[in-house]
Design a protein around this motif. Structure first.
Motif, mmCIF file in Angstrom:
data_model
loop_
_atom_site.group_PDB
_atom_site.id
_atom_site.type_symbol
_atom_site.label_atom_id
_atom_site.label_comp_id
_atom_site.label_asym_id
_atom_site.label_seq_id
_atom_site.Cartn_x
_atom_site.Cartn_y
_atom_site.Cartn_z
ATOM 1 N N PRO A 68 0.825 -1.210 0.000
ATOM 2 C CA PRO A 68 0.000 0.000 0.000
ATOM 3 C C PRO A 68 0.858 1.258 0.000
ATOM 4 C CG PRO A 68 0.098 -0.927 2.216
ATOM 5 C CD PRO A 68 0.921 -1.829 1.337
ATOM 6 N N SER A 69 0.422 2.270 -0.726
ATOM 7 C CA SER A 69 1.140 3.550 -0.712
ATOM 8 C C SER A 69 0.103 4.675 -0.720
ATOM 9 C CB SER A 69 2.056 3.668 -1.937
ATOM 10 O OG SER A 69 1.322 3.489 -3.129
ATOM 11 N N ASN A 97 -2.075 5.512 -3.575
ATOM 12 C CA ASN A 97 -1.758 4.395 -4.478
ATOM 13 C C ASN A 97 -0.845 4.829 -5.631
ATOM 14 O OD1 ASN A 97 -1.879 1.711 -5.331
ATOM 15 N ND2 ASN A 97 -3.773 1.999 -6.487
ATOM 16 N N ARG A 137 -4.646 -8.264 1.968
ATOM 17 C CA ARG A 137 -4.794 -6.990 2.692
ATOM 18 C C ARG A 137 -5.404 -5.921 1.784
ATOM 19 N NH1 ARG A 137 -3.454 -2.512 2.083
ATOM 20 N NH2 ARG A 137 -2.401 -3.209 0.208
ATOM 21 N N THR A 144 -7.436 -1.782 1.859
ATOM 22 C CA THR A 144 -8.052 -0.657 2.571
ATOM 23 C C THR A 144 -9.561 -0.798 2.443
ATOM 24 O OG1 THR A 144 -6.207 0.813 2.040
ATOM 25 C CG2 THR A 144 -8.314 1.860 2.560
ATOM 26 N N ARG A 146 -12.866 1.348 2.809
ATOM 27 C CA ARG A 146 -13.530 2.639 3.032
ATOM 28 C C ARG A 146 -15.044 2.441 3.091
ATOM 29 N NH1 ARG A 146 -9.601 3.365 -0.828
ATOM 30 N NH2 ARG A 146 -7.778 4.550 -0.144
ATOM 31 N N HIS A 206 -8.625 1.434 7.514
ATOM 32 C CA HIS A 206 -8.713 2.593 6.617
ATOM 33 C C HIS A 206 -7.778 3.645 7.201
ATOM 34 C CE1 HIS A 206 -11.419 5.987 4.763
ATOM 35 N NE2 HIS A 206 -10.155 6.090 4.425
ATOM 36 N N PRO A 207 -6.577 3.824 6.609
ATOM 37 C CA PRO A 207 -5.658 4.830 7.157
ATOM 38 C C PRO A 207 -6.230 6.235 6.964
ATOM 39 C CG PRO A 207 -4.531 3.377 5.582
ATOM 40 C CD PRO A 207 -6.001 3.139 5.436
ATOM 41 N N PHE A 208 -6.063 7.067 7.980
ATOM 42 C CA PHE A 208 -6.422 8.488 7.878
ATOM 43 C C PHE A 208 -5.112 9.281 7.820
ATOM 44 C CE2 PHE A 208 -10.593 7.900 10.577
ATOM 45 C CZ PHE A 208 -11.222 7.288 9.499
ATOM 46 N N GLY A 209 -4.268 8.940 6.847
ATOM 47 C CA GLY A 209 -2.941 9.560 6.775
ATOM 48 C C GLY A 209 -2.997 11.062 6.574
ATOM 49 N N SER A 210 -4.057 11.540 5.902
ATOM 50 C CA SER A 210 -4.092 12.980 5.619
ATOM 51 C C SER A 210 -4.297 13.797 6.900
ATOM 52 C CB SER A 210 -5.155 13.299 4.567
ATOM 53 O OG SER A 210 -6.369 12.720 4.927
ATOM 54 N N SER A 242 -7.865 -2.535 -5.221
ATOM 55 C CA SER A 242 -7.293 -1.382 -5.931
ATOM 56 C C SER A 242 -6.372 -1.870 -7.054
ATOM 57 C CB SER A 242 -6.516 -0.508 -4.952
ATOM 58 O OG SER A 242 -5.564 -1.292 -4.270
ATOM 59 N N ARG A 267 -3.042 -2.025 -9.640
ATOM 60 C CA ARG A 267 -1.588 -1.927 -9.548
ATOM 61 C C ARG A 267 -1.011 -1.841 -10.957
ATOM 62 N NH1 ARG A 267 -2.940 -1.341 -5.113
ATOM 63 N NH2 ARG A 267 -1.965 -1.989 -3.168
#
Ligand SMILES: Cc1cc2nc3c(=O)[nH]c(=O)nc-3n(C[C@H](O)[C@H](O)[C@H](O)COP(=O)(O)O)c2cc1C
Length: 335
Positions: A16-17, A20, A119, A121, A123, A281-285, A324, A326
């Motif tokens: 994951p990035s 993406n 794995r 994400t 949402r 669900h990452p909340f990186g922002s 997602s 790739r």
């Protein structure tokens, strides 16, 4: 002739990035691979932590390679380069170091590599079912192996407040032209548009109809109309239904080495939670936006001294989210 790298990369390409963008590239020579961060696939606009998240992604990738290599009976010797990334550099491939596969006499015990493929994400809305405390304890121990603290809460008021911070973050980010442009560059409004580059955030994965996404992202002023912004907020909150637990990771986060270790820890925690049927669900922002970051720290009452909260996510049970896209393997590997 196929090499172990072919198998390893068939797993590793699912790393994951953020957005993406899949920024890591490799140059393979026998059992060794030089790894690079493609600066053109970076997200430097995120004020304070956009660039550090590049090294987090590198750590995630390196750990992904090591789990896949272990399953094939190789350990990985690492010679990593922690020189900070310079997004103005004319050379767009920033060297991250060299990974060398070394055959191991003994089987190497590690997480199942299939987790790297399963794995995802999520949402979607979650099922309200509590996250078993024993699983969070196991994840906490995993994080501790990397000098990271995994904390979290199921307290309703706090969960709702964290979700509200994440919701406001989108508005804060979109206020800034550079952030807006960066996000728009990776939005894919239809499956056809997502499939060909094989990267970015597709409307399907974001759980929004493509045309609606296009209208709201292409016409920023729409967000300013109170009735519409209230409507968008409701759409967002609907997707957040059933969230019973939010968690965050805290640890040293001051230089490239720290960011890389953080990424490694995050991937392992994510895989471990996946192995128990949980989604993240990452909340990186919320981390990369300084205003949201301050709001988060105040909400959860954490003290950020030498350690920093560098990751936030919701975790729980949901239906299986869409997969997602790739890029093709040949696009990861430099000639
Ligand atoms: C460091 C990091 C930060 C992320 N931050 C966010 C985020 O703020 N919002 C979001 O929706 N997804 C976020 N993601 C999830 C990525 O968008 C996701 O991993 C990527 O689109 C690939 O999808 P997959 O995880 O289903 O394979 C983040 C992922 C990483 C690794």
């Amino acid at each position: 002739m196929p090499t172990p790298w072919d198998t390893i990369l068939s797993y590793a390409r699912r790393y994951p990035s953020p957005h993406n963008t899949q920024p890591i590239k490799l140059r393979i020579d026998g059992l060794s691979a030089e790894i690079f961060y493609d600066l053109d696939l970076g997200l430097p606009a995120g004020d304070a932590y956009g660039i550090p998240f590049g090294s987090v992604a590198a750590g995630i990738f390196i750990e992904t390679v090591s789990i896949a290599a272990h399953s094939l009976g190789y350990s990985v010797a690492e010679r990593l380069d922690f020189t900070p990334m310079d997004f103005t550099s004319g050379d767009r491939l920033h060297p991250l170091g060299v990974l060398t596969l070394e055959p191991s006499a003994e089987p190497i015990d590690d997480l199942a590599p299939d987790l790297l493929l399963s794995r995802r994400t999520s949402r979607l809305r979650y099922e309200q079912r509590p996250v078993p405390p024993a699983v969070m304890d196991e994840a906490r121990r995993m994080a501790g192996n990397y000098d990271q603290t995994l904390a979290g809460t199921s307290e309703r008021r706090l969960v709702d407040e964290v979700i509200a911070v994440n919701q406001r973050t989108l508005f804060y980010d979109l206020e800034k032209p550079a952030m807006r442009e960066e996000i728009q560059g990776y939005l894919r409004y239809s499956e056809r548009q997502a499939r060909t580059p094989g990267d970015g955030l597709s409307a399907r994965c974001l759980g929004l109809p493509g045309p609606l996404l296009r209208v709201i992202m292409g016409n920023y002023w729409v967000w300013k109309i109170p009735v519409l912004s209230a409507g968008l907020k409701q759409i967002y909150l609907r997707s957040m239904r059933g969230v019973a637990h939010v968690a965050w990771m805290k640890g040293p986060f001051a230089n490239e080495r720290d960011y890389t270790v953080a990424g490694r820890a995050f991937l392992r925690v994510w895989l471990l939670l996946s192995s128990h049927g949980l989604y993240l669900h990452p909340f990186g922002s919320v981390i990369t936006n300084p205003r949201s970051h301050r709001e988060l720290v105040a909400a959860v009452g954490e003290d950020e001294g030498t350690d920093m909260i560098w990751m936030l996510f919701r975790v729980g049970y949901s239906a299986q989210p869409p997969e997602s896209h790739r890029r093709e393997l040949r696009e990861l590997v430099l000639g």
